[in-house]
Design a protein around this motif. Structure first.
Motif, short mmCIF file in Angstrom:
data_model
loop_
_atom_site.label_atom_id
_atom_site.label_comp_id
_atom_site.label_asym_id
_atom_site.label_seq_id
_atom_site.Cartn_x
_atom_site.Cartn_y
_atom_site.Cartn_z
N LYS A 1 0.83 -1.21 0.00
CA LYS A 1 0.00 0.00 0.00
C LYS A 1 0.86 1.26 0.00
CE LYS A 1 -3.99 -2.06 2.40
NZ LYS A 1 -4.75 -2.11 3.68
N LYS A 2 2.08 1.12 0.51
CA LYS A 2 2.99 2.27 0.62
C LYS A 2 4.10 2.28 -0.43
CE LYS A 2 4.45 3.55 4.66
NZ LYS A 2 5.08 3.49 6.01
N TYR A 3 4.54 1.05 -0.83
CA TYR A 3 5.72 0.99 -1.69
C TYR A 3 5.49 0.10 -2.91
CZ TYR A 3 7.96 2.52 2.68
OH TYR A 3 8.29 3.19 3.83
N SER A 4 6.13 0.47 -4.02
CA SER A 4 6.13 -0.38 -5.21
C SER A 4 7.17 -1.49 -5.04
CB SER A 4 6.47 0.44 -6.45
OG SER A 4 7.84 0.83 -6.41
N LEU A 5 7.17 -2.46 -5.97
CA LEU A 5 8.16 -3.54 -5.90
C LEU A 5 9.58 -2.98 -5.92
CD1 LEU A 5 8.09 -6.89 -7.82
CD2 LEU A 5 10.17 -5.53 -7.81
N PHE A 6 9.85 -2.09 -6.85
CA PHE A 6 11.20 -1.54 -6.94
C PHE A 6 11.56 -0.73 -5.69
CE2 PHE A 6 11.39 -1.64 -11.88
CZ PHE A 6 11.93 -2.92 -11.84
N GLU A 7 10.58 -0.04 -5.11
CA GLU A 7 10.85 0.73 -3.88
C GLU A 7 11.16 -0.20 -2.72
OE1 GLU A 7 8.13 4.73 -4.74
OE2 GLU A 7 7.23 2.97 -3.79
N ILE A 8 10.49 -1.34 -2.65
CA ILE A 8 10.79 -2.31 -1.60
C ILE A 8 12.21 -2.85 -1.76
CG2 ILE A 8 10.20 -4.57 -0.61
CD1 ILE A 8 7.27 -3.98 -1.44
N THR A 9 12.56 -3.24 -2.99
CA THR A 9 13.88 -3.85 -3.21
C THR A 9 15.02 -2.85 -2.96
OG1 THR A 9 13.83 -3.37 -5.60
CG2 THR A 9 13.01 -5.51 -4.88
N HIS A 10 14.73 -1.56 -3.02
CA HIS A 10 15.77 -0.55 -2.76
C HIS A 10 16.00 -0.33 -1.26
CE1 HIS A 10 15.61 0.34 -7.03
NE2 HIS A 10 16.56 1.23 -6.88
N GLN A 11 15.20 -0.99 -0.42
CA GLN A 11 15.34 -0.86 1.04
C GLN A 11 15.71 -2.23 1.62
OE1 GLN A 11 12.10 1.67 2.86
NE2 GLN A 11 11.22 1.47 0.81
N PRO A 12 16.98 -2.50 1.85
CA PRO A 12 17.42 -3.84 2.27
C PRO A 12 16.68 -4.41 3.48
CG PRO A 12 19.31 -2.56 1.61
CD PRO A 12 18.13 -1.62 1.59
N GLU A 13 16.43 -3.61 4.50
CA GLU A 13 15.74 -4.12 5.69
C GLU A 13 14.33 -4.59 5.33
OE1 GLU A 13 16.54 -4.64 8.80
OE2 GLU A 13 18.44 -3.58 9.11
N LEU B 1 22.44 -9.21 4.51
CA LEU B 1 21.63 -9.10 5.72
C LEU B 1 20.94 -10.42 6.04
CD1 LEU B 1 20.69 -6.95 7.79
CD2 LEU B 1 18.77 -6.45 6.24
N LEU B 2 20.37 -11.05 5.00
CA LEU B 2 19.66 -12.31 5.17
C LEU B 2 20.60 -13.45 5.53
CD1 LEU B 2 17.25 -11.92 2.16
CD2 LEU B 2 16.49 -12.31 4.51
N THR B 3 21.69 -13.57 4.80
CA THR B 3 22.55 -14.76 4.96
C THR B 3 23.49 -14.65 6.15
OG1 THR B 3 24.15 -13.84 3.36
CG2 THR B 3 22.45 -15.31 2.50
N ALA C 1 27.76 -12.47 -2.50
CA ALA C 1 27.10 -11.82 -1.36
C ALA C 1 26.49 -12.83 -0.38
CB ALA C 1 26.03 -10.86 -1.85
N GLY C 2 26.31 -14.10 -0.83
CA GLY C 2 25.82 -15.11 0.11
C GLY C 2 24.74 -16.04 -0.39
N ALA C 3 24.24 -15.86 -1.62
CA ALA C 3 23.22 -16.78 -2.15
C ALA C 3 23.80 -18.19 -2.25
CB ALA C 3 22.73 -16.31 -3.51
#
Length: 344
Positions: free
Chosen positions: A41-53, A129-131, A197-199
């Motif tokens: 509701k607040k962010y697009s897909l690309f906007e989400i992916t630009h925020q690592p947390e 961050l994830l790995t 990066a860890g994948a």
């Protein structure tokens, strides 16, 4: 400090015996989850992916909610294309829309190269961050395959028939093979960065290549796929290939230097083995089954598990992605069934 990892799925991808059949679901991150819908509701897909947390949260949410054996990075196959000079937007209800589609060899020549650390640092930060901090299961990275990426770049968006793509391929092979070369270089560079990066595994989505017949696949696609997978073998991580409606290409895929072939719901595990497919298989419950009663879901899932356990070398997944209508509770219940039914 890195958490202790449940590496069951990595063992299965390598064809090793495991205590149970591991599972994850394509498009498990987002889509049907209420927490994700609030974020959208607040962010697009690309906007989400630009925020690592935030992107890491969306990626790990299905692992926490469903108990699956792997996370798959929340991003889109379009993610690396802007760095090449492709003007792409993800439009609700449509999908990727490209404002500057490829029409000639000059357009291909104008495509740039990707520098992951400079162009998509947020993707690499999300992976780390994830790995390094958050996940206790392996993270699967991914990329689109050359044909599927090219189809969007040429058509300008989703297509039902890929007429423009195939027309360029047949009419201007020089242009086509130059585009394949550019995408090959991008994909290798992009995947290299994800693994570094860890994948812990990589899935290549060739979602729409089933629109080609086998002879054309051998001429126009197989050489570039062979080069990509041969180069990626240096990482010693499992390599997975998946596409839709590609039954007629399964033996071509079996020739490629991949570890795992993802099946859609059209071809059973037994049928693939009888055709001569020897790789580890991933799949392949029709996601629409998850919109029916539990009794039906249970029967279908057990049937796939029975085939997988009989034939060996199997990781459970859907035959395509989770749809927004599927209830999260159903995915959790399905994961529990898979693990308990397949215990060895």
């Amino acid at each position: 400090m890195t958490k202790k990892m449940n590496d069951t799925i990595l063992k299965a991808y390598r064809g090793e015996q495991t205590d149970y059949t591991p599972a994850w679901f394509m498009r498990q991150a987002g889509r049907s989850q209420p927490e994700y819908r609030e974020i959208k509701k607040k962010y697009s897909l690309f906007e989400i992916t630009h925020q690592p947390e935030l992107s890491a949260y969306v990626t790990r949410l299905p692992v926490e909610n469903y108990g699956v054996d792997a996370a798959i990075l929340y991003k889109d196959i379009m993610t690396p294309l802007p760095a090449m000079g492709v003007d792409v937007d993800i439009k609700a209800g449509i999908g990727p829309v490209i404002e500057n589609p490829i029409r000639n060899i000059q357009d291909v020549e104008a495509l740039g190269k990707i520098n992951p650390k400079a162009d998509i640092p947020y993707i690499l930060d999300t992976i780390r961050l994830l790995t390094e901090e958050q996940l206790e299961v392996p993270l699967i990275g991914f990329s689109g395959a050359p044909f599927t990426l090219a189809s969007y770049m040429i058509e300008g968006g989703p297509s039902k028939n890929y007429h423009k793509t195939k027309q360029l391929m047949y009419r201007e092979p020089e242009t086509w093979f130059l585009l394949m070369d550019k995408l090959e270089e991008m994909i290798i560079t992009y995947v290299d960065a994800q693994v570094e990066a860890g994948a812990k595994a990589i899935q290549i989505f060739d979602s729409w290549v089933g629109s080609l017949n086998a002879p054309d696949y051998r001429i126009f696609i197989k050489p570039v796929m062979t080069r990509i997978f041969s180069e990626l073998r240096k990482h010693d991580v499992p390599l997975i290939l998946f596409g839709i409606g590609a039954r007629h290409l399964l033996l071509e895929w079996n020739d490629l230097p991949v570890d795992v072939i993802g099946l859609d719901w059209r071809t059973s595990i037994t049928e693939a083995r009888e055709m001569g497919v020897t790789k580890v298989l991933q799949g392949n419950l029709d996601p629409v089954i998850l919109l029916t009663e539990w009794e039906n879901i249970e029967k279908r899932a057990k049937g796939i598990l029975d085939e997988g356990m009989k034939q060996g070398k199997h990781v459970f997944n859907l035959g395509h992605g989770v749809t927004p209508e599927i209830q999260p509770e159903m995915l959790k219940k399905l994961t529990t069934l898979i693990h308990e039914y397949s215990k060895r």
